[in-house]
Design an enzyme around this catalytic site. Sequence first.
Site, short mmCIF file in Angstrom:
data_model
loop_
_atom_site.label_atom_id
_atom_site.label_comp_id
_atom_site.label_asym_id
_atom_site.label_seq_id
_atom_site.Cartn_x
_atom_site.Cartn_y
_atom_site.Cartn_z
N HIS A 34 34.38 46.99 74.03
CA HIS A 34 33.44 48.32 74.65
C HIS A 34 32.69 48.76 73.57
CE1 HIS A 34 36.16 51.14 72.51
NE2 HIS A 34 37.34 50.68 73.35
N CYS A 36 41.63 48.53 71.47
CA CYS A 36 40.61 47.59 71.87
C CYS A 36 39.87 47.31 70.99
CB CYS A 36 39.54 48.62 72.72
SG CYS A 36 40.52 49.35 74.23
#
Length: 489
Positions: free
Chosen positions: A153, A161
């Site tokens: 992202h 992440c």
Amino acid sequence: MIYRSLIRALFTSVALAAGVLLAGCNSDEISLATNAKANQPVSPKLVAEMEAKDMDLQSPMLVRLFKQEAELEVWKQDRSGRFALLKTYPICRWSGDLGPKVREGDRQAPEGFYAITPAQMNPQSAYYLSFNTGYPNAYDRSLGHSGSELMVHGDCSSRGCYAMTDEQIAEIYSLGRESFFGGQRAFQFQAYPFRMTPINMARHRNNPNMPFWKMIKEGYDHFEVTRQEPKVDFCEKKYVFDAEKAPNAKREPVFEASAKCPAYVIPDELADAVREKQQEDQAETAKLIARGTPVAQMNTGIDGGMNRVFASKLPDGSTGLSEGGEGQGLSLSVFARAPGTIPSHVNPPHGPVTSPSEPLVASMAPATAPAPTTRVASTAPAPQSDDGFFSSLARKVGFGGTADATASTQPIPPAPAKPKMAEAKPPRPQASIPKASKTSDTRQATARPPLKPSLSDGPAAPAANDTLVAGSQPIVPANSFESRFSAVK
């Protein structure tokens, strides 16, 4: 040209009309089909690069990612049918240690092979745009590994992440979208601790994760030899690459991650080429060890890494576990332009702490994490029976999977924290919840950030409270993701 534009507009209108029927005239789902962030066109400069490399805009793509180098590669299939490297993106932030993710809350970013379907693309992420890596896959589940909402992202903020800048994820997202328009059902995502070269294998020879890394190196070698996406299966709690039906078998082999492997073969030509590469790599690794190549330091307590082009732009910036450790190689990066906006809240990797507030589990070796000063990803469940327009349409055209929305964020004080924190969320109408996923962002869907400039089109003015942005707004028009995908079908 005018005729072609009219035809495209007609197809788009028909697709949107069909979408209205499928979505039950849900206005929020139709707004998802016209999400401006998710429909930013690929920049003319990048399209020109594809043409120069004999690639089509809508040809299949493949993504490789390397933690230690803090780099994400986008590969596209050229007109010869082989994959070629299109572009390498420096990673703004990743968390955890080198090694696979094991359990929910361990801050580890996943390693392994995953398939990204259209349903895993999240156009309403709180982190600008995102796609779900698909962790855990069948191999991860066979070992009892747990975790959810593991994304690639924007926003340069990570808790398990891989975080890019907003401009980078917009470009990567658009490349994936165009590949789906071209008929690709899923693009492969390969995540590695480092480039699987002899020097890196020699440096990390004593790491307890080495058996796992040797296993996924098999798939790395298949791709290096063939420049084709390796077919991935699982059995006996291990990866199997490019397996085919045995000569005397009457049916295709059936693989189950926890079951005994069925009879299968790997094509002789491919097996021989991979074996030859592995023998060369092993011989070179042995030479490097014999010459006294030092073992990589176990940097216990350093949480993840950051590409040096970003670290060099931050006060007391550190690459952490990327590029060999803290402070290395930053001086030459000071003059390089950052590929996108670096938000003011970015927290670079830090060195070991004496009083860790949270355990960090890095696969087989315990470690500790620094006091949590980064933003914390949190999720709030949405009704699972609600399926968004994008996911519904993806399933109707033959795509599986579900989309998991990227979690929202909020800053936390420097005090002991749990792996994930729940975040209170004011009530809002159900129509405003992104229904393309099982979980929704805690930010209101109407409060959408502005579009980010393309990375490939020159300089732009810096955003408020942010570091200088590279790029300007692309001007080539594009139709919506869902409508064009429907039209193709």
